[in-house]
Design a protein around this motif. Sequence first.
Motif, short mmCIF file in Angstrom:
data_model
loop_
_atom_site.label_atom_id
_atom_site.label_comp_id
_atom_site.label_asym_id
_atom_site.label_seq_id
_atom_site.Cartn_x
_atom_site.Cartn_y
_atom_site.Cartn_z
N ASN A 219 0.81 -1.22 0.00
CA ASN A 219 0.00 0.00 0.00
C ASN A 219 0.84 1.28 0.00
O ASN A 219 0.36 2.34 -0.36
CB ASN A 219 -0.94 0.02 1.21
N LEU A 220 2.11 1.15 0.40
CA LEU A 220 2.98 2.34 0.45
C LEU A 220 3.67 2.60 -0.89
O LEU A 220 4.14 3.72 -1.14
CB LEU A 220 4.04 2.17 1.55
N ILE A 221 3.73 1.58 -1.75
CA ILE A 221 4.36 1.74 -3.06
C ILE A 221 3.57 2.75 -3.89
O ILE A 221 2.34 2.68 -3.99
CB ILE A 221 4.45 0.39 -3.80
N GLY A 222 4.27 3.72 -4.46
CA GLY A 222 3.63 4.75 -5.27
C GLY A 222 3.38 6.04 -4.52
O GLY A 222 3.16 7.09 -5.14
N ASP A 227 2.95 12.49 1.50
CA ASP A 227 1.62 11.93 1.22
C ASP A 227 1.03 11.25 2.45
O ASP A 227 1.74 10.75 3.33
CB ASP A 227 1.71 10.88 0.09
N HIS A 228 -0.32 11.24 2.51
CA HIS A 228 -1.07 10.51 3.54
C HIS A 228 -1.95 9.47 2.84
O HIS A 228 -2.45 9.73 1.75
CB HIS A 228 -1.97 11.45 4.34
N GLU A 250 -7.60 -0.62 10.41
CA GLU A 250 -7.44 0.54 9.52
C GLU A 250 -6.17 1.28 9.90
O GLU A 250 -5.89 1.49 11.09
CB GLU A 250 -8.64 1.47 9.64
N PHE A 251 -5.37 1.65 8.88
CA PHE A 251 -4.12 2.37 9.09
C PHE A 251 -4.12 3.67 8.30
O PHE A 251 -4.57 3.70 7.15
CB PHE A 251 -2.92 1.51 8.64
N THR A 252 -3.63 4.72 8.92
CA THR A 252 -3.36 5.97 8.21
C THR A 252 -1.86 6.21 8.28
O THR A 252 -1.28 6.30 9.38
CB THR A 252 -4.10 7.15 8.86
N VAL A 253 -1.23 6.25 7.10
CA VAL A 253 0.24 6.34 7.03
C VAL A 253 0.65 7.64 6.35
O VAL A 253 0.11 8.01 5.30
CB VAL A 253 0.82 5.14 6.25
N THR A 254 1.62 8.32 6.97
CA THR A 254 2.22 9.53 6.39
C THR A 254 3.67 9.22 6.04
O THR A 254 4.40 8.66 6.86
CB THR A 254 2.18 10.70 7.39
N ILE A 255 4.08 9.57 4.81
CA ILE A 255 5.46 9.35 4.40
C ILE A 255 6.29 10.57 4.77
O ILE A 255 6.12 11.66 4.22
CB ILE A 255 5.56 9.12 2.87
#
Length: 448
Positions: A219-222, A227-228, A250-255
């Motif tokens: 899910n983090l690829i791209g 980005d969130h 459910e996950f909310t990821v910030t790069i």
Amino acid sequence: MEFSLEVEKPSSILRKLKIKIPANVVKNHFEKGLAEVQKTAKIKGFRPGQVPMTIVKQYYGEDVRHQVFHRLIDNSVQEAVQGQKIQSVGSPKIETPDHKTGEGEHDHTLSEDKDLSFTATIEVMPDVQVKGYKKLKIKQEKVEITDAGVEKVVENLRNSQAELTPVVAARPVAKGDFVDTQILGGLVKDGAVEAREDMKGSKVIEIGSNAWIPGFEENLIGMQQGDHKTFRLNFPADFVEKELAGLEAEFTVTINEIKEKKLAPLDDEFAKQLGYEDLKDLRTKARAFLLQEKTQESDKNARTQLLSTLIEKNPFEVPRAMVEAQTRILAQDWAQELKKQNFDDKAVESIIKNELDELMKRAQTQVMASLVLESVAKQESVVISPEDIATEITKLSASMKVEEEKLHDFYAKNSGRKGDLEFRLRQERTIKFLLDNAEITSVAASEK
């Protein structure tokens, strides 16, 4: 102490001691207990040591009954065990007409005018008589070192020395990247998300490592720096933390930042930085390391097979107390390893709790192996001499980088630790004896 005794043998590892302590003995101990209390009893209106016995009994009678109850049981059981030459294991389970160990609250019913009757159930050391321990048929894996295996060791070294450098030009996350992230997570219940403290925080994730639950890294690829993204996934059915297995999250990821791994050139200079003469020397040492590692693994597998065969040929009952004690040791060791891997206390407790049955199986196998080896050692008169102990201490001194004299002093002052050392050496020597007398067939790894 005066008491009557009947011994029953429900199984090879259980003894039931039926004990009756006469009323006169009970009364005598109760009166002595009251007399001891009377010497120091402090009750308003009386000087210390001058309290009438009837008052002492009124105020302290129940406490004395409690103490006398346990003292009479403990002392009589100990005398019975010694008199019958019983090798007891663990604590006895006591059953009186009114109570069983571990069942409800104990009211310590004791009457100083009646006999005290009870049953003590004791686990005992099994009488293990191992037979057919010579010429055991064992298959041992051949140790073969390939050039590809050596290069893999070298490449692992190279990867361990790699530097992570921030990506300069803006680009999306790709496989192989190391991504600095901020994560907020929770479980999905009835359409709502319940946040969890153990599912949030700053993490550096290697994309493609498969260290996270399936789908997370993908899910983090791209995504790009800044980005969130919010997404939902299910924990695997066999997830290590059983309480989360199969649940939706459910996950909310910030790069925060994307980093790349920069590998040093594989040349003589790289080898010298690691303390080797050159690249050839590094590969030579890597081959030697691999040979030692695979030889140890092959030997370990042969020993495991040897002991499994012996246990299968010589089945016997194992005292539960011994298995439980070994299980505690395994659990403590595993807990320490998990903490080194940054698992928190709650996660460690959950993992160990869910794997307790497996730990107990391993513990039982280890206890049985130990007892089998002791039986063989006794039959073959395997003895560890003071010289053997001294030689081992010299080896330990070198490996631990501790002064030999200090180790000698430590074992001299700690007889229990010295006994553990002697036990380990005897077990190792017995295994060597069994392997020397086994029929070992060398096979390829795939044939075993």
